[in-house]
Design an enzyme around this catalytic site. Sequence first.
Site, short mmCIF file in Angstrom:
data_model
loop_
_atom_site.label_atom_id
_atom_site.label_comp_id
_atom_site.label_asym_id
_atom_site.label_seq_id
_atom_site.Cartn_x
_atom_site.Cartn_y
_atom_site.Cartn_z
N CYS A 93 0.82 -1.21 0.00
CA CYS A 93 0.00 0.00 0.00
C CYS A 93 0.86 1.27 0.00
CB CYS A 93 -1.00 -0.04 1.14
SG CYS A 93 -2.41 1.01 0.79
N HIS A 128 -3.38 -5.58 1.89
CA HIS A 128 -2.92 -5.00 3.15
C HIS A 128 -2.37 -5.95 4.19
CE1 HIS A 128 -3.05 -0.89 3.81
NE2 HIS A 128 -4.22 -0.72 3.24
N1 GLN Z 1 -1.88 7.00 2.15
C1 GLN Z 1 -2.00 6.14 1.02
C2 GLN Z 1 -3.34 6.25 0.33
O1 GLN Z 1 -4.32 6.59 0.95
C3 GLN Z 1 -1.74 4.70 1.43
C4 GLN Z 1 -2.73 4.21 2.41
C5 GLN Z 1 -2.38 2.91 3.01
O2 GLN Z 1 -1.22 2.54 3.16
N2 GLN Z 1 -3.40 2.24 3.47
O3 GLN Z 1 -3.44 6.01 -0.84
#
Ligand code: GLN
Length: 259
Positions: A111, A212
């Site tokens: 992510c 995730h």
């Molecule tokens: N901040 C990034 C986004 O919202 C990654 C989010 C995350 O790692 N869940 O795209």
Amino acid sequence: MPEPAATIGPPASSTLPRPLRVCALYPDLMNIYADRGNLIVLERRCAWRGIGFQLSSSGLGERLDGDAHDLFYIGGGQDRDQRLCARDLIDTKRDGLHAAAARGAVVLGVCGGYQLLGHSYTLGEDQIPGVGLLDVRTVREDGPRLIGNVAIEVSLDDDGPRVLAGFENHGGRTYLGDGQRPLGRVLHGHGNDGRSGLEGARSANTIGTYLHGPLLPKNVWFADWLIARALGIDAGELAPLDDAIERETHLSARRAAGV
Ligand code: GLN
């Protein structure tokens, strides 16, 4: 921590691979979905097989020795924390990471970590630079966050397609450069941008994905693939484990994604 699962026929100690040396990048800042669960899976699956496991971390301001580790892990992060890490990643770790990737070490970004492995993450006027290990660019566009259960089909080796199942939650949309291979094809969910049907990116042993935190608990076959790659052996050389619970976990994640 529960007791180890039974191993079935662990290899004789003389044939054990060398220890797996893992480095977690910014484990305090980039761990939005309890990413340490992924590290625990790697540790347990090594321990159950009698393979040594060395975990170190590299945080803000710490230079990275690309030769000292076999697998680098960077997890998910809030935009705010990604900003903090991005500059540091370039200043103190980019060269080490590029050297490591070039000699075949595994680099896994999840992510926010995936986004930082690309060229940039653009939020309005602001552009967060990435290390450029993957030819991808991420843009925070108008529109809802891309959230939900996700399943993708991946072909990592020549042994046919397999499924990774998990959960995604990102505001950024990621676009692959010409010639950049995705990690997989979306079976259910949003993937990189909600439109292309592509998920993640892969260049040799550098992998980015939006799946995730519990990526590896839900997909232990992929954990084994990563371990084997990082150790420079074939996944088939790893002693089989009793994965009854893990298989059920995988199937449950697939069911959640309707696959
Ligand atoms: N901040 C990034 C986004 O919202 C990654 C989010 C995350 O790692 N869940 O795209």
